[in-house]
Design a protein around this motif. Structure first.
Motif, PDB file in Angstrom:
ATOM      1  N   ASN A 150       0.804  -1.222   0.000  1.00 44.92           N
ATOM      2  CA  ASN A 150       0.000   0.000   0.000  1.00 44.92           C
ATOM      3  C   ASN A 150       0.842   1.280   0.000  1.00 44.92           C
ATOM      4  N   PRO A 192       2.553   4.715  -1.186  1.00 44.41           N
ATOM      5  CA  PRO A 192       2.179   5.819  -2.071  1.00 44.41           C
ATOM      6  C   PRO A 192       3.194   5.954  -3.210  1.00 44.41           C
ATOM      7  N   GLY A 194      -1.103   3.682  -5.213  1.00 45.25           N
ATOM      8  CA  GLY A 194       0.268   4.095  -5.484  1.00 45.25           C
ATOM      9  C   GLY A 194       0.755   3.796  -6.890  1.00 45.25           C
TER      10      GLY A 194
END
Length: 168
Positions: free
Chosen positions: A83, A85, A111
């Motif tokens: 997860n 970015p 992302g």
């Protein structure tokens, strides 16, 4: 690095036996998506030298389904890709520039989608290309880039399981 593949994991089950998001496995559709994408990338001459893979179960299983299409590839499970970015993903890409001729980053939305969009904007991609990516980054999709000597990424293509005849 001459080529970059930014890829989102294939379709996962909505839940995991443990209840945690990171432990969600691929669905049957996702296993097929990953096989299809591995073959499609290999057929296009896109064989990564290095694959950076999120430590989530669904990304590792996506890689497991794909890797036979590529042969010998150095693989690194990277917990920080879970997860992550766009700026974290970019850091991994930049840190790997000298290690691989073709780099695969296998991670998660938003992302992956955001970084692909950033690279398109930075390379002044055409409105048609920007519109194509603005439509979303589905599971199993891969954005393909050529990388110049200065590290600038230029759009090469966008593959999805659906455009290759697989499930959405």
């Amino acid at each position: 690095m001459h080529r970059l593949i930014l890829m989102r994991h294939a379709q996962a089950e909505p839940n995991s036996p443990s209840g945690g998001d990171e432990a969600r496995p691929l669905s049957a559709v996702g296993r097929n998506e990953a096989l299809l994408m591995g073959r499609a990338l290999a057929e296009r001459g896109l064989k990564p030298d290095l694959a950076l893979v999120s430590s989530a179960v669904r990304t590792r299983q996506t890689w497991e389904q794909m890797h036979d299409a590529f042969g010998d590839v150095e693989v690194r499970d990277e917990p920080r890709l879970y997860n992550a970015p766009a700026d974290v993903l970019r850091g991994f890409v930049e840190a790997s520039e000298e290690e691989a001729g073709c780099l695969l980053v296998l991670a998660h939305n938003p992302g992956v989608h955001a970084l692909a969009g950033d690279y398109l904007s930075e390379s002044a991609a055409s409105p048609a290309i920007l519109d194509r990516l603005a439509g979303g980054f589905p599971t199993g999709a891969a954005a393909l880039f050529t990388v110049d000597a200065a590290g600038r990424c230029t759009y090469e293509g966008f593959l999805t399981p659906r455009t290759l005849g697989g499930a959405a």
